[in-house]
Design an enzyme around this catalytic site. Structure first.
Site, PDB file in Angstrom:
ATOM      1  N   LYS A   1      -2.229  -8.793   0.688  1.00 16.42           N
ATOM      2  CA  LYS A   1      -1.172  -8.039   0.011  1.00 16.42           C
ATOM      3  C   LYS A   1      -0.865  -6.738   0.745  1.00 16.42           C
ATOM      4  O   LYS A   1      -1.762  -6.056   1.238  1.00 16.42           O
ATOM      5  CB  LYS A   1      -1.607  -7.742  -1.428  1.00 16.42           C
ATOM      6  CG  LYS A   1      -0.573  -7.022  -2.281  1.00 16.42           C
ATOM      7  CD  LYS A   1      -1.113  -6.837  -3.690  1.00 16.42           C
ATOM      8  CE  LYS A   1      -0.120  -6.144  -4.611  1.00 16.42           C
ATOM      9  NZ  LYS A   1      -0.661  -6.011  -5.990  1.00 16.42           N
TER      10      LYS A   1
ATOM     11  N   SER B   1       2.050  -7.778  -9.559  1.00 17.80           N
ATOM     12  CA  SER B   1       2.697  -7.280  -8.361  1.00 17.80           C
ATOM     13  C   SER B   1       2.302  -8.033  -7.093  1.00 17.80           C
ATOM     14  O   SER B   1       2.893  -7.831  -6.039  1.00 17.80           O
ATOM     15  CB  SER B   1       2.375  -5.789  -8.180  1.00 17.80           C
ATOM     16  OG  SER B   1       0.961  -5.593  -8.037  1.00 17.80           O
TER      17      SER B   1
ATOM     18  N   SER C   1      -1.966  -8.178 -12.109  1.00 16.47           N
ATOM     19  CA  SER C   1      -1.159  -8.417 -10.914  1.00 16.47           C
ATOM     20  C   SER C   1      -1.656  -9.506  -9.984  1.00 16.47           C
ATOM     21  O   SER C   1      -0.946  -9.899  -9.061  1.00 16.47           O
ATOM     22  CB  SER C   1      -0.997  -7.109 -10.124  1.00 16.47           C
ATOM     23  OG  SER C   1      -0.109  -6.248 -10.779  1.00 16.47           O
TER      24      SER C   1
END
Length: 444
Positions: A84, A159, A183
């Site tokens: 990420k 996210s 997330s």
């Protein structure tokens, strides 16, 4: 329409590792497949911000050379992994999904990335994140929204949406994400894969850009629960013990009145696999207090992180993120102090449930994936706000720092839904044992 998945769809880490060691494939060939899939599916899914072809191929060749020389770093050796874009990887841009960091390139790895490299994993690139991880929808980022492989018109969730999309699309078999209110688990559930948020601090967050330090967790996303466990152990997580877990079903309506079809699908999977699951009810007042605690603590801690940027260059924020940050700055300090006290009280409430059950089960997300940019949906003739709906069933376990795992639980209206399992720290073995009983979809 769903996308045509890449090579790694349906392939687990154990099988890939076996093929590598038996000489049926090389790390270089696997990496080339991941890079080709990232290029082919990139424009449609927007899963990646940065693809590091040269660095990945170099690492893959080294992994092949080490195996040939008898050096085996474990089950991730030579396997492609995505990270990420909130987690630092030395030499690769780290945008945090924001124009504020459009040119930032860290020179050191995050602690979790250091551990990945020590395990021989091949990092192929950085995945799209909601700006500064401040949103569960995954559609507010400087490089655009990440998209759901089951239907690219719909949200991946956030996210860690890019990581979920990359795994669900078969671009890579494993990805790292972060989880502050859900997330990792939200996008994993919406995209039809597994995602694991360990206990607070179990994977170090050093070198991860903070959202809310009290709640931030590093987690893993993979095709199934077994792969999440393998990755977690490689990252330093300890899982020991065994035994048959007792499972309690938490009625999601006690936290959020969501889509009845989702609840029915998830409950059916659980009942088919776990005959002795019994229904439990959360303590009176838990839902309201845990949501208040979550939002107040996150708001205050996020405001502290971004105070300077908000003053210097507010125009560089996405408009929706900016609006949320300005609202966060209005939360007074006394509410933060009270919320910290509430966390201790909430922990006591939930501990009584674990006195009777090893694992709590519920849907991961109480709705199916909304359309990108959609902020309200219709459920049974009522209008429901998307953001609190996405967070309602995942955020309590960040407040309490408990391990939580989502596994695939079939589909509703052709879109994936997930079953969430929660345990106390130290009971992770029972958590994964419970997931194994939900075979075959949950195994991976």
């Amino acid at each position: 329409m769903p996308i045509s998945p890449g090579f790694f769809a349906g392939r687990d880490l154990t099988g890939l590792a076996r093929d590598l060691r038996d000489g049926r494939v090389t790390a270089t060939a696997l990496t080339e497949r991941a890079l080709a899939a990232a290029e082919a599916l990139g424009p449609e899914l927007n899963a990646f911000v940065t693809v590091d072809a040269a660095g990945a191929l170099k690492a893959a060749r080294q992994a092949d050379e080490e195996l040939a020389a008898g050096t085996d770093r474990g089950p991730l050796h030579g396997l492609p992994v995505a990270v990420k874009d909130l987690i630092m990887v030395a030499g690769l841009p780290a945008t945090m999904g924001s124009r504020h960091f459009a040119r930032y390139v860290p020179d050191t790895d995050a602690a979790c990335v250091t551990r990945l490299r020590a395990c021989g994993a091949v990092i192929v690139g950085k995945t799209t994140t909601h700006e500064f991880a401040y949103g569960p929808t995954g559609d507010r980022s400087a490089n655009g929204p990440s998209r759901n492989p089951a239907d690219p018109a719909r949200m991946s969730g956030g996210s860690s949406g890019g990581s979920a999309a990359a795994v669900a699309a078969g671009i890579v078999p494993l990805a790292l994400g972060t989880d502050t209110g859900g997330s990792v688990r939200i996008p994993a559930a919406l995209c039809g894969i597994a995602g694991f948020k360990p206990a607070y601090g179990a994977i170090p967050a050093d070198g991860v850009f903070p959202l809310s330090a009290s709640y931030d967790h590093v987690g893993v996303l993979a095709g199934g629960a077994r792969d999440c466990l393998i990755a977690y152990r490689c990252l330093g997580g300890e899982v020991s013990g065994d035994g048959s877990p007792t499972v309690g079903w938490v009625d999601p309506a006690g936290l959020f009145d969501g889509d009845a079809r989702v609840t029915a699908a998830v409950r059916a999977l659980l009942e088919d696999a776990v005959e002795d699951a019994v229904e439990v009810r959360l303590p009176e007042g838990f839902a309201g207090e845990v949501w208040e605690t979550y939002t107040v603590v996150q708001s205050c801690e996020t405001a502290a992180v971004h105070a300077g940027r908000l003053e210097r260059a507010p125009e560089l924020f996405d408009a929706e993120v900016l609006e949320r940050l300005r609202a966060a700055f209005e939360v007074p300090g006394w509410r933060y102090v009270r919320a910290l006290d509430s966390r201790r009280r909430l922990a006591g409430m939930v501990e009584t449930l674990f006195g009777r059950h090893d694992v709590l089960a519920m849907p991961t997300v109480p709705i199916i994936a909304p359309i990108i940019d959609q902020r309200e949906i219709e459920l049974d003739g009522r209008s429901v706000a998307v953001r609190p709906a996405l967070l309602a069933l995942t955020s309590p376990w960040n407040v309490l720092g408990l391990p939580a795992l989502t596994v695939p639980a079939g589909t509703v209206a052709g879109l994936p839904v997930g079953l969430q399992l929660v345990c106390r720290p130290g009971d992770e073995a029972r958590l994964f044992t419970a997931a194994a009983r939900l075979a075959p979809a949950a195994l991976g």
